[in-house]
Design a protein around this motif. Sequence first.
Motif, short mmCIF file in Angstrom:
data_model
loop_
_atom_site.label_atom_id
_atom_site.label_comp_id
_atom_site.label_asym_id
_atom_site.label_seq_id
_atom_site.Cartn_x
_atom_site.Cartn_y
_atom_site.Cartn_z
N LYS A 2 -8.54 -6.46 -1.68
CA LYS A 2 -7.18 -6.25 -1.24
C LYS A 2 -6.42 -5.41 -2.25
O LYS A 2 -6.65 -5.50 -3.44
N ASP A 3 -5.50 -4.60 -1.73
CA ASP A 3 -4.64 -3.79 -2.58
C ASP A 3 -3.30 -4.50 -2.70
O ASP A 3 -2.56 -4.61 -1.73
N TRP A 4 -2.99 -5.02 -3.88
CA TRP A 4 -1.73 -5.73 -4.10
C TRP A 4 -0.63 -4.79 -4.58
O TRP A 4 0.50 -5.22 -4.79
N CYS A 5 -0.94 -3.50 -4.77
CA CYS A 5 0.04 -2.56 -5.33
C CYS A 5 0.80 -1.77 -4.28
O CYS A 5 1.82 -1.18 -4.59
N ASP A 6 0.29 -1.72 -3.02
CA ASP A 6 1.06 -1.01 -2.00
C ASP A 6 2.13 -1.96 -1.45
O ASP A 6 2.18 -3.14 -1.78
N GLU A 7 3.02 -1.45 -0.62
CA GLU A 7 4.15 -2.24 -0.14
C GLU A 7 3.71 -3.48 0.64
O GLU A 7 4.21 -4.58 0.41
N ASP A 8 2.75 -3.33 1.53
CA ASP A 8 2.28 -4.47 2.32
C ASP A 8 1.60 -5.51 1.44
O ASP A 8 1.80 -6.72 1.61
#
Length: 80
Positions: A2-8
């Motif tokens: 998972k990408d925790w750095c984008d807005e979602d």
Amino acid sequence: MKDWCDEDGAKRLREKINAYWAERGYEVDVDLVEAGFVPAMRSARTDVRSNMVNGMPRRRALGEGGSIRPTYRPRGEATA
């Protein structure tokens, strides 16, 4: 992964943090801050910031009687 750095991803992480500490009776303020484009990441990012100190909440949620419970203190700092 998972990408925790984008807005979602940052919004999902904020909800996870709030839910985790709410289950344990603590109130945590979590804010999202747009950091803009980061050349090293080659993308925009959203920072997740909170009022926690060293990863621990600063205050308990309101008790059933409406009074505020004591703040969190690590075991080593508890007073007798």
